[in-house]
Design an enzyme around this catalytic site. Sequence first.
Site, PDB file in Angstrom:
ATOM      1  N   TYR A   1      -2.153   6.064  -4.819  1.00 46.03           N
ATOM      2  CA  TYR A   1      -3.310   6.718  -4.905  1.00 46.03           C
ATOM      3  C   TYR A   1      -2.272   7.930  -5.856  1.00 46.03           C
ATOM      4  O   TYR A   1      -1.324   8.584  -5.358  1.00 46.03           O
ATOM      5  CB  TYR A   1      -3.662   7.474  -3.814  1.00 46.03           C
ATOM      6  CG  TYR A   1      -4.542   6.371  -3.082  1.00 46.03           C
ATOM      7  CD1 TYR A   1      -5.788   5.995  -3.435  1.00 46.03           C
ATOM      8  CD2 TYR A   1      -4.148   5.804  -1.757  1.00 46.03           C
ATOM      9  CE1 TYR A   1      -6.499   5.010  -2.568  1.00 46.03           C
ATOM     10  CE2 TYR A   1      -4.865   5.000  -1.157  1.00 46.03           C
ATOM     11  CZ  TYR A   1      -5.898   4.467  -1.510  1.00 46.03           C
ATOM     12  OH  TYR A   1      -6.854   3.651  -1.061  1.00 46.03           O
TER      13      TYR A   1
ATOM     14  N   LYS B   1      -7.119  -0.676  -9.715  1.00 47.94           N
ATOM     15  CA  LYS B   1      -7.589  -1.323  -8.901  1.00 47.94           C
ATOM     16  C   LYS B   1      -9.132  -0.574  -8.510  1.00 47.94           C
ATOM     17  O   LYS B   1      -8.816   0.479  -8.164  1.00 47.94           O
ATOM     18  CB  LYS B   1      -6.815  -1.457  -7.791  1.00 47.94           C
ATOM     19  CG  LYS B   1      -7.704  -2.098  -6.530  1.00 47.94           C
ATOM     20  CD  LYS B   1      -6.642  -2.345  -5.485  1.00 47.94           C
ATOM     21  CE  LYS B   1      -7.361  -2.892  -3.920  1.00 47.94           C
ATOM     22  NZ  LYS B   1      -7.954  -2.001  -3.365  1.00 47.94           N
TER      23      LYS B   1
ATOM     24  N   HIS C   1     -13.140  -1.953  -2.817  1.00 51.41           N
ATOM     25  CA  HIS C   1     -12.248  -1.666  -1.512  1.00 51.41           C
ATOM     26  C   HIS C   1     -12.549  -2.354  -0.629  1.00 51.41           C
ATOM     27  O   HIS C   1     -12.507  -1.644   0.589  1.00 51.41           O
ATOM     28  CB  HIS C   1     -12.522  -0.342  -1.618  1.00 51.41           C
ATOM     29  CG  HIS C   1     -11.135   0.534  -1.208  1.00 51.41           C
ATOM     30  ND1 HIS C   1     -10.403   1.491  -2.041  1.00 51.41           N
ATOM     31  CD2 HIS C   1     -10.468   0.619  -0.019  1.00 51.41           C
ATOM     32  CE1 HIS C   1      -9.381   1.820  -1.358  1.00 51.41           C
ATOM     33  NE2 HIS C   1      -9.466   1.497  -0.207  1.00 51.41           N
TER      34      HIS C   1
ATOM     35  N   THR D   1      -5.198   2.634  -7.406  1.00 51.56           N
ATOM     36  CA  THR D   1      -6.420   2.731  -7.063  1.00 51.56           C
ATOM     37  C   THR D   1      -7.395   3.808  -7.588  1.00 51.56           C
ATOM     38  O   THR D   1      -7.081   4.934  -7.456  1.00 51.56           O
ATOM     39  CB  THR D   1      -6.416   2.605  -5.604  1.00 51.56           C
ATOM     40  OG1 THR D   1      -5.692   1.615  -4.818  1.00 51.56           O
ATOM     41  CG2 THR D   1      -7.762   2.409  -4.995  1.00 51.56           C
TER      42      THR D   1
ATOM     43  N   SER E   1       0.800  -0.990   0.015  1.00 50.22           N
ATOM     44  CA  SER E   1      -0.077   0.020   0.077  1.00 50.22           C
ATOM     45  C   SER E   1       0.706   1.272  -0.033  1.00 50.22           C
ATOM     46  O   SER E   1       1.874   1.118   0.754  1.00 50.22           O
ATOM     47  CB  SER E   1      -0.867   0.068   1.043  1.00 50.22           C
ATOM     48  OG  SER E   1      -1.487   1.543   1.499  1.00 50.22           O
TER      49      SER E   1
HETATM   50  C1  LIG Z   1      -7.615  -1.765   6.743  1.00 48.72           C
HETATM   51  C2  LIG Z   1      -7.723  -1.740   5.338  1.00 48.72           C
HETATM   52  C3  LIG Z   1      -6.829  -0.878   4.674  1.00 48.72           C
HETATM   53  C4  LIG Z   1      -6.875  -0.894   3.260  1.00 48.72           C
HETATM   54  N1  LIG Z   1      -6.078  -0.136   2.759  1.00 48.72           N
HETATM   55  C5  LIG Z   1      -5.883   0.027   1.229  1.00 48.72           C
HETATM   56  C6  LIG Z   1      -4.826   0.848   0.573  1.00 48.72           C
HETATM   57  O1  LIG Z   1      -3.995   1.293   1.187  1.00 48.72           O
HETATM   58  N2  LIG Z   1      -5.106   0.932  -0.772  1.00 48.72           N
HETATM   59  C7  LIG Z   1      -6.218   0.140  -1.499  1.00 48.72           C
HETATM   60  O2  LIG Z   1      -6.158   0.352  -2.672  1.00 48.72           O
HETATM   61  N3  LIG Z   1      -6.632  -0.632  -0.986  1.00 48.72           N
HETATM   62  C8  LIG Z   1      -6.829  -0.574   0.331  1.00 48.72           C
HETATM   63  N4  LIG Z   1      -7.927  -1.541   1.023  1.00 48.72           N
HETATM   64  C9  LIG Z   1      -8.703  -2.300   0.557  1.00 48.72           C
HETATM   65  C10 LIG Z   1      -8.045  -3.717  -0.003  1.00 48.72           C
HETATM   66  O3  LIG Z   1      -7.022  -3.846  -1.015  1.00 48.72           O
HETATM   67  C11 LIG Z   1      -9.098  -4.843  -0.413  1.00 48.72           C
HETATM   68  O4  LIG Z   1      -9.395  -4.148  -1.611  1.00 48.72           O
HETATM   69  C12 LIG Z   1     -10.217  -5.324   0.341  1.00 48.72           C
HETATM   70  O5  LIG Z   1      -9.663  -5.062   1.686  1.00 48.72           O
HETATM   71  C13 LIG Z   1     -10.639  -6.715  -0.204  1.00 48.72           C
HETATM   72  O6  LIG Z   1     -11.410  -7.035   0.737  1.00 48.72           O
HETATM   73  P1  LIG Z   1     -11.354  -8.076   2.027  1.00 48.72           P
HETATM   74  O7  LIG Z   1     -10.582  -7.283   3.216  1.00 48.72           O
HETATM   75  O8  LIG Z   1     -12.726  -8.559   2.292  1.00 48.72           O
HETATM   76  O9  LIG Z   1     -10.483  -9.196   1.536  1.00 48.72           O
HETATM   77  C14 LIG Z   1      -7.641  -1.689   2.455  1.00 48.72           C
HETATM   78  C15 LIG Z   1      -8.549  -2.523   3.153  1.00 48.72           C
HETATM   79  C16 LIG Z   1      -8.456  -2.379   4.608  1.00 48.72           C
HETATM   80  C17 LIG Z   1      -9.440  -3.531   5.266  1.00 48.72           C
HETATM   81  C1  LIG Z   2      -6.181   9.338   3.885  1.00 55.90           C
HETATM   82  C2  LIG Z   2      -5.423   7.858   4.532  1.00 55.90           C
HETATM   83  C3  LIG Z   2      -5.230   6.989   3.302  1.00 55.90           C
HETATM   84  C4  LIG Z   2      -5.049   5.654   3.788  1.00 55.90           C
HETATM   85  C5  LIG Z   2      -6.276   4.856   2.909  1.00 55.90           C
HETATM   86  C6  LIG Z   2      -6.212   3.327   3.302  1.00 55.90           C
HETATM   87  C7  LIG Z   2      -7.386   2.786   2.545  1.00 55.90           C
HETATM   88  O1  LIG Z   2      -7.226   2.707   1.193  1.00 55.90           O
HETATM   89  C8  LIG Z   2      -8.105   2.241   3.344  1.00 55.90           C
HETATM   90  O2  LIG Z   2      -9.262   1.589   2.790  1.00 55.90           O
HETATM   91  O3  LIG Z   2      -8.213   2.428   4.395  1.00 55.90           O
END
Ligand SMILES: Cc1cc2nc3c(=O)[nH]c(=O)nc-3n(C[C@H](O)[C@H](O)[C@H](O)COP(=O)(O)O)c2cc1C
Ligand SMILES: CCCCCCC(=O)C(=O)O
Length: 363
Positions: free
Chosen positions: A131, A221, A245, A157, A110
């Site tokens: 991002y 994504k 997401h 993303t 990430s």
């Molecule tokens: C705590 C958390 C943080 C996440 N951070 C990001 C991120 O930084 N960038 C991003 O593109 N998606 C982020 N996601 C989405 C994940 O990449 C992914 O699409 C999603 O968690 C998939 O679903 P699942 O948790 O049911 O497996 C995040 C999801 C969670 C739960």
């Molecule tokens: C402005 C904070 C960015 C972190 C985003 C992480 C993310 O995508 C998520 O789902 O949480």
Amino acid sequence: MPADTRWFSLDDIEKAAQNTLTKEHADFFAGAAGDESTLRSNRDAFERIRLRPRVLRDVSSRSTGITLLGRHLDTPVIVSPTAFHRLAHPDGEIATARAVAAANTVMIVSMAATTRIEAIGEETERWLQLYLQPDGDFTTALVQRAEKAGYGALVVTVDSPVLGRRERDHRNGFHDLPAGLRCENMVDDAGTLRSIAMDASVTWESVDRLRAVTGLPVLLKGVLHPDDARRAVDHGVAGIVVSNHGGRQLDGTVATIDALPAIAEAVPDGFPLILDGGVRRGIDVVRALALGASAVGIGRPVLWGLAAGGQDGVSQVLDLLRTEVDEALALCGVSRPDHLDPDVIWTGPPTHRRVPKHPGGHP
Ligand SMILES: Cc1cc2nc3c(=O)[nH]c(=O)nc-3n(C[C@H](O)[C@H](O)[C@H](O)COP(=O)(O)O)c2cc1C
Ligand SMILES: CCCCCCC(=O)C(=O)O
């Protein structure tokens, strides 16, 4: 902390993780936007899809391996990007990367990692999630660092023109990382820590501009509409992550497994399609591959593994899923992931009525 040999499912690991996290951090990992209806739909939609196995096929010689972006992986399960791994465990992204290397799969790091991208295991196949920032020079500098550090792809993303409204975080007042943790890759050349901007002005031209400054394959994504998938192919992207997401952006979106067939139909045969959102069992992986995914991603389960047992915990998550995929393939009468097709999916009238998973409770 040694991982627990009494973990038989990702559910068990989720429960173990809850004992190690503060409420606000557990809620940040578990939570989603609005009413969290998309979070629930991702699971419900998988459970609605029933399988129609074939019998009396010799499945004594099997593999769970796949090829993704030209690379052989031992499992069709890769790690989706998630923020702040050091909230889950002090070893953070480094521990995750080691477990991913041991499983011979891919880690999408990430942009909100709490570890510098250069410090995240060289032995691991790493892709960097971005991002796109309003300051294009900042994004380009980060891309150049990723190239130099040997990252294999960039994953942009595109479902986040603004940040989804996650009510749990608002209720808990969770807005900042604890002292000592920060988004390490948001420190610019002048040493200033920048916030990650969700840029609402990003367009297809922004993707073109990114492609023009890098030789790395670029994936998108957060695509759910087949017309966007077609457009992505036209813009020369190397793959798509079909994702909502994990329900954390627009609540009320289609479940990813329901969005997948139309997207698979829209892109050329063999075009890399990764699905994430609600994958918790080997049979979910089989369902997704049968409906056109090349691989699946997992988000929250990795954070649970990390919280419950560090590197070992993440290894248990990946190993459990790989074992379940192997068993599910055998039980479907299929010996390799790329032999799965929609024929294994029941298309008759619905047969599934939602029942509690453990009516009698856990033993
Ligand atoms: C705590 C958390 C943080 C996440 N951070 C990001 C991120 O930084 N960038 C991003 O593109 N998606 C982020 N996601 C989405 C994940 O990449 C992914 O699409 C999603 O968690 C998939 O679903 P699942 O948790 O049911 O497996 C995040 C999801 C969670 C739960
Ligand atoms: C402005 C904070 C960015 C972190 C985003 C992480 C993310 O995508 C998520 O789902 O949480």
